[in-house]
Write an enzyme that holds these catalytic residues in place. Structure first.
Site, mmCIF file in Angstrom:
data_model
loop_
_atom_site.group_PDB
_atom_site.id
_atom_site.type_symbol
_atom_site.label_atom_id
_atom_site.label_comp_id
_atom_site.label_asym_id
_atom_site.label_seq_id
_atom_site.Cartn_x
_atom_site.Cartn_y
_atom_site.Cartn_z
ATOM 1 C CB SER A 87 7.480 7.554 -45.342
ATOM 2 O OG SER A 87 8.524 8.257 -44.720
ATOM 3 C CG HIS A 141 9.471 4.755 -41.657
ATOM 4 N ND1 HIS A 141 10.777 4.749 -42.079
ATOM 5 C CD2 HIS A 141 8.849 5.733 -42.378
ATOM 6 C CE1 HIS A 141 10.931 5.679 -43.028
ATOM 7 N NE2 HIS A 141 9.773 6.269 -43.234
#
Length: 697
Positions: free
Chosen positions: A119, A142
């Protein structure tokens, strides 16, 4: 607003240690020195270099990007930065700030992904000029996500925010990998996990390193929020003591560790003193948690706090969890509940909202949450105390003046930023509510810098030329003469000092900033009407209103004189081309407001019988704007102006931002927060053909 999926309260198993690449095969995890208990460290190294370690969640209860920037700057003139990364991600805005700081630094940044870069951790990694990943390390990207409650409009606005956040993440990935937007969009949507080899293949990393024999384990339960985490990452998430030890290497002998000086042993008295001090600090920090809750809530948690203080194994994080569990044990779900979305700074956001409600700035929807806000009835002094306690800053034994002073000056406190945000909202309210007439008729523009610019009026374009069959189109030629316009800065300073906070004087956050906002807009109004009444010289060497410009009328604003002035504007030309400019506004001093309105709004001509059939030829031909600044120049002089958007007088703002800016300086020199309100604007007449002046006589 929680916009990152990995804003986890992850407790990293730092004590188990991290095996850096140079401590390769043959060393067990317990032989490696444990890491610091902070989630990151910055330290200078030899040869004009520095090493930064981030081995935990980004942001959260950890360090702010502002402190990261301060410590990065303190490194001085370094040419090489080594970033060692092992993180599940974290706060998206803190992460983007750290990415930008590293990306813009003049030093070459080499990133070593020692375990996991997920992330926001993967975004920070993209700041590296060289990214090195071991074969058994992992990277994950993501889409950002968050939680929002409200009506359909609020949901759409929140979705737009998430799209913008996703765009910033894609920009970082695109700059490094060169992948197209469609490919990156699909990878983000799929929550893509990559091994070291896969990351190198796709361009997310530059070099593949040998697998690490031991890495720091992650004990965060929230890592299970990742939907597609690969099975091969399981070993990374389990505590090392429960993991099977890797087989001893066969080929490469273990490197010899560099002998370290023996640590200086503490005496029994020193050990006792240190333990006593640590215990006192633990008890004080847990006791300070009560300040985060007011009224009956503070009484309800008193027993929990006492229990945690008496339990030496209870940390401050465990105490927070127990307090929240105690407060929520008797709650029941209610239909139609409101889901709160935040950026992880719960106390700071709650304090800011409480202040806005006290000042009347909160919207109806926000005001409904007042009963759920434990800070709603606190004073400014109590806000300062809560801001310090939230950051784990000890204030035991301090008096109110010392607490407020520390809230202003401590590097981790966001008290000054909260006050500035609330004051800025007051500035904007003053700006928006200020009734200024110049906005109704002037042209709005934008300038990107403070250099003098030349505006060539679009009315100067000639008629289009005929293009014969088979002939070429020709480039239009516009005169190089243009009207000059340049930005200037206008502003003042006011202070939010400790005395005002102690006295709970909310006027320093409302009345003064609102007055500054009104003054900022009034400053622009002064500039506009100064240009209009001063009759400045244009680029052709003649005044704005000049006989040669055919834009000077005469007499009071009667039907006949208004019609003659209108004809002068309607017959203006560019070369031989008629411009056909129609008046949009009549600008008059307030002394002529009533008579001009009567003349323009009347159905018939003044003095004629209403049944005579004589219609008023200037009825509603333009809007009347009465401006008291014109009275200061002349009680008789009046003007015609073309409709808004035509070339009359331009008001240009820096980069098109018309609202005032607010800057802050906090520290001992200002004994609080010195707040500067400024606006960058430039005003100039663009073209004489869109305006007519009558001296009124």
């Amino acid at each position: 607003m929680k916009t990152s999926k990995t804003s986890l309260a992850a407790a990293m198993a730092l004590a188990s240690g991290l095996m850096p690449p140079q401590a390769s095969a043959g060393l067990n995890a317990e032989q490696v020195s444990p890491l610091s208990e902070t989630w990151y460290s910055i330290k200078a190294s030899g040869n004009a270099g520095a090493e930064i370690c981030i081995y935990d969640e980004i942001g959260g209860w950890g360090i702010s990007a502002r402190q990261f920037a301060t410590e990065l700057k303190a490194l001085g003139d370094v040419s090489q930065i080594t970033l060692r990364l092992h993180s599940p991600g974290g706060d998206v805005f803190e992460g983007m700030a750290i990415y930008n700081l590293l990306k813009q630094h003049k030093a070459h940044v080499t990133v070593h992904i020692d375990g996991l870069a997920a992330s926001m951790g993967s975004v920070i990694a993209m700041a590296g000029g060289t990214i090195i990943m071991p074969a058994n390390a992992m990277m994950m990207i993501h889409k950002p996500w968050g939680i929002q409650g409200g009506d359909a409009d609020e949901m759409r606005r929140y979705a737009e925010l998430l799209d913008k956040v996703e765009g910033t993440l894609m920009s970082a990935y695109r700059d490094k990998t060169g992948l197209d937007d469609d490919s990156l969009t699909q990878m983000l949507k799929d929550e893509t996990w990559m091994s070291g080899a896969e990351a190198v293949e796709k361009g997310f990393a530059d070099q593949l390193a040998e697998p690490l024999q031991a890495v720091a384990s992650l004990s965060s339960k929230r890592l299970q929020e990742f939907e597609t985490m690969p099975e091969q990452l399981t070993a990374l998430l389990n505590p090392q003591g429960n993991s099977p030890k890797p087989p001893a290497p066969q080929a490469t002998p273990a490197p010899q560790a560099t002998p370290q000086p023996a640590p200086i042993a503490e005496t029994e008295a020193q050990i006792r003193a240190r333990i006593k001090q640590e215990e006192q600090t633990r008890r004080t920090n847990i006791g300070n948690l009560a300040a985060n809750f007011g009224g009956t809530r503070a009484e309800a948690i008193a027993s929990v706090i006492a229990e945690c203080q008496n339990d030496m194994s209870c940390t401050i994080e465990m105490a927070k969890d127990k307090i929240l569990a105690h407060l929520g044990k008797d709650s029941t779900p209610s239909g139609g509940g409101h889901i709160h979305a935040d950026n992880g700074n719960i106390v700071g956001d709650s304090v800011k909202m409480a202040l806005q409600m006290r000042l009347g700035h909160a919207t109806d929807g926000e005001a409904k949450d007042k009963q759920d806000n434990p800070y709603a009835h606190m004073t400014l002094r109590e806000f300062a105390r809560a801001s310090l306690i939230d950051r784990g800053i000890g204030i035991a034994g301090m008096n109110p003046l010392q607490i407020v002073g520390l809230a202003f000056t401590h590097g981790n406190s966001d008290f000054g930023n909260i006050l500035m945000d609330v004051a800025y909202k007051s500035v904007l309210m003053g700006w928006d509510e200020s009734e200024e007439t110049f906005e109704q008729w002037t042209k709005k523009g934008s300038l990107s810098d403070f250099k003098v610019s030349n505006r060539v009026g679009i009315e100067s374009l000639p008629t289009l030329r005929e293009v014969r069959p088979g002939a070429e189109y020709k480039h239009i030629t516009v005169a190089d003469r243009g009207e000059a316009i340049a930005l200037a800065t206008y502003g003042e300073i006011f202070s939010i000092n400790r005395q005002a906070i102690i006295n709970d004087d909310l006027r320093i956050l409302s009345d003064m900033p609102m007055a500054m906002g009104r003054a900022a807009k009034a400053t622009i109004g002064d500039l506009v009407y100064a240009v209009l009444t001063s009759n400045p010289e244009m680029s052709d060497g003649k005044a704005l209103f000049h006989a040669d410009h055919n834009n000077i009328a005469s007499g009071a604003p009667t039907v006949d004189n208004l019609d003659k002035a209108r004809q002068k504007m309607r017959t203006q030309k560019s070369g031989t081309r008629h411009l056909n400019i129609r008046p949009g506004f009549v600008l008059v001093p307030t002394a002529l407001e009533a008579s001009t309105l009567q003349t323009i709004k009347s159905v018939s001509v003044k003095g004629a019988d209403i049944n005579s059939g004589i219609a008023n030829p200037v009825q509603n031909f333009a809007d009347v704007i009465a401006e008291p600044r014109l009275d200061d120049d002349s009680a008789k002089k009046w003007y015609l102006a073309a409709p808004k958007g035509r070339d009359t007088i331009e008001v240009a703002y820096l980069n098109g931002v018309e609202a005032p800016f607010i800057d802050q300086h906090e520290g001992f020199t200002s004994d609080g927060v010195a707040t500067k309100v400024r606006i960058d604007a430039g005003v100039a007449a663009l073209d004489h053909r869109g305006m007519v002046q009558s001296p009124g006589t």
